[in-house]
Write a protein that holds these residues in place. Structure first.
Motif, short mmCIF file in Angstrom:
data_model
loop_
_atom_site.label_atom_id
_atom_site.label_comp_id
_atom_site.label_asym_id
_atom_site.label_seq_id
_atom_site.Cartn_x
_atom_site.Cartn_y
_atom_site.Cartn_z
N LEU A 153 3.43 7.15 -0.16
CA LEU A 153 1.99 7.23 -0.38
C LEU A 153 1.50 8.59 0.09
O LEU A 153 1.87 9.06 1.16
CB LEU A 153 1.28 6.11 0.40
N THR B 248 -4.68 7.16 -4.72
CA THR B 248 -4.90 7.48 -3.31
C THR B 248 -6.24 6.93 -2.84
O THR B 248 -6.33 6.36 -1.75
CB THR B 248 -4.83 9.00 -3.09
N SER C 277 -5.96 3.18 -2.55
CA SER C 277 -5.21 2.80 -1.35
C SER C 277 -6.04 3.00 -0.09
O SER C 277 -5.98 2.20 0.84
CB SER C 277 -3.92 3.62 -1.25
N SER D 253 -8.83 0.26 -0.05
CA SER D 253 -8.32 -1.10 0.11
C SER D 253 -7.62 -1.29 1.45
O SER D 253 -7.33 -2.41 1.84
CB SER D 253 -7.36 -1.45 -1.02
N SER E 179 -4.63 -0.32 2.12
CA SER E 179 -3.20 -0.51 1.90
C SER E 179 -2.48 0.77 2.30
O SER E 179 -2.68 1.82 1.72
CB SER E 179 -2.92 -0.82 0.43
N GLY F 175 2.46 1.35 -5.32
CA GLY F 175 2.08 2.22 -6.42
C GLY F 175 2.83 1.91 -7.69
O GLY F 175 3.03 0.77 -8.06
#
Length: 98
Positions: A5, A65, A68, A71, A73, A78
């Motif tokens: 990520l 991004t 993520s 959220s 996360s 992904g």
């Protein structure tokens, strides 16, 4: 960069990814503006190819991004292995270097 990520990557990698995404988005915008008749962009194979690459790059760098980050996360996930997308981007870079 071993992180799955972008948010977890070292800031140097984050800066480079955002810089490339900004540059290619700007280049795409200038090329689109250069078409006198905007429908002609759909007839240009390289513009359509670059459009698909830029859209996937924007989705991977900024949309996923942001999703993520909002959220919460941090696990990544992904789109999994995006090596084919990266190979297409390398092909584009080699085409630009000619």
């Amino acid at each position: 960069n071993k992180q799955s990520l972008l948010l977890n990557a070292h800031p140097v990698f984050q800066f480079a990814e955002h810089a490339f995404c900004t540059y290619f988005s700007f280049e795409w915008t200038i090329r689109f503006i250069a078409f006198e008749n905007k429908r002609n962009c759909l007839k240009d194979f390289w513009f359509v190819f670059d459009s698909s690459l830029v859209s996937t790059m924007v989705a991977e760098t900024w949309v996923m991004t942001a999703f993520s980050a909002f959220s919460g996360s941090a696990s990544g996930g992904g789109i999994g292995n995006a090596s084919i997308l990266r190979m297409a981007r390398l092909f584009r870079l080699t085409r630009m270097a000619r």
